[in-house]
Design an enzyme around this catalytic site. Sequence first.
Site, PDB file in Angstrom:
ATOM      1  N   HIS A 268       0.826  -1.202   0.000  1.00 47.31           N
ATOM      2  CA  HIS A 268       0.000   0.000   0.000  1.00 47.31           C
ATOM      3  C   HIS A 268       0.865   1.258   0.000  1.00 47.31           C
ATOM      4  O   HIS A 268       0.576   2.226  -0.711  1.00 47.31           O
ATOM      5  CB  HIS A 268      -0.924   0.003   1.211  1.00 47.31           C
ATOM      6  CG  HIS A 268      -2.111  -0.890   1.052  1.00 47.31           C
ATOM      7  ND1 HIS A 268      -3.345  -0.604   1.584  1.00 47.31           N
ATOM      8  CD2 HIS A 268      -2.257  -2.078   0.406  1.00 47.31           C
ATOM      9  CE1 HIS A 268      -4.197  -1.570   1.278  1.00 47.31           C
ATOM     10  NE2 HIS A 268      -3.545  -2.474   0.575  1.00 47.31           N
TER      11      HIS A 268
ATOM     12  N   SER B  73       4.274   7.089   3.988  1.00 45.96           N
ATOM     13  CA  SER B  73       3.078   7.926   4.140  1.00 45.96           C
ATOM     14  C   SER B  73       1.883   7.118   4.635  1.00 45.96           C
ATOM     15  O   SER B  73       0.980   7.662   5.272  1.00 45.96           O
ATOM     16  CB  SER B  73       2.733   8.622   2.817  1.00 45.96           C
ATOM     17  OG  SER B  73       2.566   7.683   1.772  1.00 45.96           O
TER      18      SER B  73
ATOM     19  N   PRO C 162      -5.992  -0.768  -5.759  1.00 45.36           N
ATOM     20  CA  PRO C 162      -6.925  -1.681  -6.423  1.00 45.36           C
ATOM     21  C   PRO C 162      -8.016  -2.145  -5.467  1.00 45.36           C
ATOM     22  O   PRO C 162      -7.758  -2.402  -4.291  1.00 45.36           O
ATOM     23  CB  PRO C 162      -6.027  -2.858  -6.844  1.00 45.36           C
ATOM     24  CG  PRO C 162      -4.644  -2.304  -6.853  1.00 45.36           C
ATOM     25  CD  PRO C 162      -4.613  -1.260  -5.785  1.00 45.36           C
TER      26      PRO C 162
END
Length: 365
Positions: free
Chosen positions: A86, A96, A182
């Site tokens: 991710h 992040s 996704p």
Amino acid sequence: MAMAPTRKMIIAAVHLILWAVVIPSSTAQALAPAPAETPTNFSSELKVGFYQKTCPRAEEIVANVIRKYSKIDDGTIPGIIRLIFHDCFITGCDASVLVKNINGMQTEMANLNQLNTLRGLDAIEAAKLELEKECPGTVSCADVLAFAARDSIVLLGNPSYAVPAGRRDSLTSKMEDAAALPGPNMNAANQVQAMADRGFNVSEVVVLLGSHGVGRAHCFNSIADPKFVFVSPVQSVVIPLLDKGYERSVLYKHCRGIVSLNDTGRLMLESIVPLDPTNAATRKKHIVGAWGAQYYKNIMNGKEPLASDLAFAVNGATREFVYRYAVNPKKWAEHFNAAMIKLSTLNPLTGNQGNIRKVCGVLNN
């Protein structure tokens, strides 16, 4: 006398609630800030042994913490592998994804694609805490995550591999950027294209999917989700493949009461389903790559809770690789490790970019 509601009627009602409460309206989407640019650069500035002089025990410290936490919580390993995917997929490998929603911030964590589903965060913070004791302000959270991902994969039985380091941490984390991830009902062609946009070929996309050989899925994102039953673009493709006995197990054993409403009217994620019904990651840990190979066997046999994964077993461009890795666990492990190295070098911050966070979940002042 009133007729009792059928399961399909109940699912239809939940479907309407999902779209009314969870899915953002077109107006909200139009008003949302534009997401960050797609990361496409693989850095050559990272290097193996980056902390050899400044923090020589860095990788050892991270490995020890991950090993400890993996024994406390079996969600640590799959959680960390998911975290690095991710993190790198969204804006590049800059940590992040680790930033918490505090002080009014809406970070990547707040996006519906990962809201309340990220695991392994406590292990990353624990490793960072130990590193700050050993060599303050030296090792970035982005590098901690890359080391931890490697260590997690090794604990599953894959060979170890060298991790190039030198990443820096992001100065921001924005909720809208995580919209690029996704979704659980995306077809194989769109998933392949999303990864191709980031520099990955078809075989690398399929090999990285093997990480779904361990962990769990929320029923909210599985074949039990009303969105799959009614509106999923892959529904018609994967239904013929889906093992009916397995489907019943997901629907009635794992996902009874898919969602419920709390006092504020927000949907809670309550039920979960294992990604691998055979638990190969535990039973076959002594066989290199067995946990990945079993994943491909599962999707070939229609025994996988994520519709987006099942789609890879029927897509013409991906099916060949699914079959290949199902019968060659050692080759899958080799290719998976190489793909993870590539993934971990996607668009990092280096040199004077970004900074070194003191706490991974909090941006520096």
